[in-house]
Design an enzyme around this catalytic site. Sequence first.
Site, PDB file in Angstrom:
ATOM      1  N   LYS A 152     -23.003  10.420  -0.487  1.00 45.11           N
ATOM      2  CA  LYS A 152     -22.622  11.832  -0.562  1.00 45.11           C
ATOM      3  C   LYS A 152     -21.462  12.019  -1.520  1.00 45.11           C
ATOM      4  O   LYS A 152     -20.684  11.087  -1.769  1.00 45.11           O
ATOM      5  CB  LYS A 152     -22.259  12.366   0.827  1.00 45.11           C
ATOM      6  CG  LYS A 152     -21.247  11.532   1.605  1.00 45.11           C
ATOM      7  CD  LYS A 152     -21.157  12.026   3.048  1.00 45.11           C
ATOM      8  CE  LYS A 152     -20.282  11.129   3.905  1.00 45.11           C
ATOM      9  NZ  LYS A 152     -20.214  11.581   5.306  1.00 45.11           N
ATOM     10  N   ARG A 195     -18.343  18.797  15.989  1.00 48.28           N
ATOM     11  CA  ARG A 195     -17.210  19.444  15.326  1.00 48.28           C
ATOM     12  C   ARG A 195     -16.157  19.755  16.383  1.00 48.28           C
ATOM     13  O   ARG A 195     -16.408  20.490  17.332  1.00 48.28           O
ATOM     14  CB  ARG A 195     -17.668  20.714  14.623  1.00 48.28           C
ATOM     15  CG  ARG A 195     -16.549  21.689  14.216  1.00 48.28           C
ATOM     16  CD  ARG A 195     -15.473  21.097  13.286  1.00 48.28           C
ATOM     17  NE  ARG A 195     -16.012  20.555  12.062  1.00 48.28           N
ATOM     18  CZ  ARG A 195     -16.187  21.246  10.939  1.00 48.28           C
ATOM     19  NH1 ARG A 195     -15.861  22.527  10.914  1.00 48.28           N
ATOM     20  NH2 ARG A 195     -16.646  20.637   9.851  1.00 48.28           N
ATOM     21  N   ARG A 237     -23.418  19.620  16.900  1.00 49.93           N
ATOM     22  CA  ARG A 237     -24.377  20.181  15.945  1.00 49.93           C
ATOM     23  C   ARG A 237     -25.549  19.217  15.797  1.00 49.93           C
ATOM     24  O   ARG A 237     -25.361  18.065  15.412  1.00 49.93           O
ATOM     25  CB  ARG A 237     -23.697  20.422  14.594  1.00 49.93           C
ATOM     26  CG  ARG A 237     -22.511  21.375  14.694  1.00 49.93           C
ATOM     27  CD  ARG A 237     -21.702  21.414  13.433  1.00 49.93           C
ATOM     28  NE  ARG A 237     -21.149  20.103  13.111  1.00 49.93           N
ATOM     29  CZ  ARG A 237     -20.424  19.847  12.013  1.00 49.93           C
ATOM     30  NH1 ARG A 237     -20.165  20.800  11.151  1.00 49.93           N
ATOM     31  NH2 ARG A 237     -19.959  18.636  11.795  1.00 49.93           N
ATOM     32  N   ARG A 250     -28.917  15.778   8.336  1.00 46.72           N
ATOM     33  CA  ARG A 250     -27.722  16.621   8.254  1.00 46.72           C
ATOM     34  C   ARG A 250     -27.722  17.625   9.398  1.00 46.72           C
ATOM     35  O   ARG A 250     -28.729  18.278   9.649  1.00 46.72           O
ATOM     36  CB  ARG A 250     -27.678  17.354   6.912  1.00 46.72           C
ATOM     37  CG  ARG A 250     -27.707  16.445   5.710  1.00 46.72           C
ATOM     38  CD  ARG A 250     -27.785  17.222   4.410  1.00 46.72           C
ATOM     39  NE  ARG A 250     -29.009  18.034   4.342  1.00 46.72           N
ATOM     40  CZ  ARG A 250     -29.261  18.926   3.390  1.00 46.72           C
ATOM     41  NH1 ARG A 250     -28.363  19.134   2.440  1.00 46.72           N
ATOM     42  NH2 ARG A 250     -30.390  19.610   3.379  1.00 46.72           N
ATOM     43  N   GLU A 273     -15.153  13.043   8.876  1.00 46.36           N
ATOM     44  CA  GLU A 273     -14.429  13.978   8.015  1.00 46.36           C
ATOM     45  C   GLU A 273     -13.285  14.619   8.781  1.00 46.36           C
ATOM     46  O   GLU A 273     -13.356  14.787  10.002  1.00 46.36           O
ATOM     47  CB  GLU A 273     -15.354  15.088   7.477  1.00 46.36           C
ATOM     48  CG  GLU A 273     -16.395  14.616   6.495  1.00 46.36           C
ATOM     49  CD  GLU A 273     -17.121  15.774   5.819  1.00 46.36           C
ATOM     50  OE1 GLU A 273     -16.629  16.918   5.873  1.00 46.36           O
ATOM     51  OE2 GLU A 273     -18.195  15.531   5.236  1.00 46.36           O
ATOM     52  N   ASN A 315     -11.614  18.176   8.144  1.00 41.46           N
ATOM     53  CA  ASN A 315     -11.791  19.384   7.337  1.00 41.46           C
ATOM     54  C   ASN A 315     -10.544  20.257   7.415  1.00 41.46           C
ATOM     55  O   ASN A 315     -10.201  20.775   8.478  1.00 41.46           O
ATOM     56  CB  ASN A 315     -13.006  20.165   7.831  1.00 41.46           C
ATOM     57  CG  ASN A 315     -14.290  19.369   7.693  1.00 41.46           C
ATOM     58  OD1 ASN A 315     -14.911  19.383   6.643  1.00 41.46           O
ATOM     59  ND2 ASN A 315     -14.683  18.668   8.751  1.00 41.46           N
TER      60      ASN A 315
END
Length: 316
Positions: free
Chosen positions: A161, A211, A225, A233, A282, A284
Amino acid sequence: MSLTVAVQMDPIAHINIAGDSTFALMLAAQARGHRLFHYTAEDLNYSDGRVWAKADPVTVQRVVGDHYSFGDPVSLDLGDEADVILMRQDPPFDLGYITATHLLERIAHKTLVVNDPASVRNAPEKVFVLDYPQFMPPTLVTRSLDEARAFLAKHGEIVVKPLHGNGGKAIFKVGSDGANLSALIEVFNTMWREPHMVQAFLPAVAKGDKRIVLVDGEVAGAINRLPGEGEIRSNLAVGGSAVATELTAKECEICAVLGPELKKRGLLFVGIDVIGGEWLTEINVTSPTGIVAIETFDGTDVAGMIWDAIERKVAA
């Protein structure tokens, strides 16, 4: 306390109000009596120590197709006339984004910028996370096809990615046979000058990519999610679906480690991504999302928690 809030975002006409976190923050601010202004990063100006923007006074309402109304535009001095700036434009995290952080940094001693612009610049999503290798899946950052092939041979299946991508865009799974890996690295090297992120594929992603939202270093809520049919994804922007969830012991540990550092850096609204209840992928900080889904599933008013934290900092 009534605040003047300048919202640096993408054009408001094009947002999806059903799930947009910035819109939810604007609604919450307006409900508290705060005055809102809208501008884009391209509207920023600097001269003689001043940073200002051509900004539109804005009111918002949750009505599809009629969700905002502008007043007459003004030249808003962001250092002297704004109490809070929400830096909420979406990536790409390019030179335009970086320049905006440099300009806003010059007034951050006078106006609260959420998130802190210097910290945003120094903590891009897939780079900041490298500070926490103990929580990450096996990871390689490279432009080298040979290195990517060696990594694939070691881990069997991988994901490639962009290092500064967002919203689940351009994420590719490569199987153990390495089919198309050379072509994929060639395309990535053509499109981006920076290195790319290569990670061991985590089969647990089929059960979701969580998340978790932290507000001023504290957990505010989470959603899980789930990827769509035939997808790896799980981002809501690419067809993933959200379900209610609770944190695992490992996720609580991750948040406990990250929280104090986020608070120290002035990263007030952060969304972290965790796969399989244990793998941090990640952090964010540029334009985190998820607060509308969290409120939908567990009733937590994350937007209100964010404004509580902002108001405390302005009053301090």
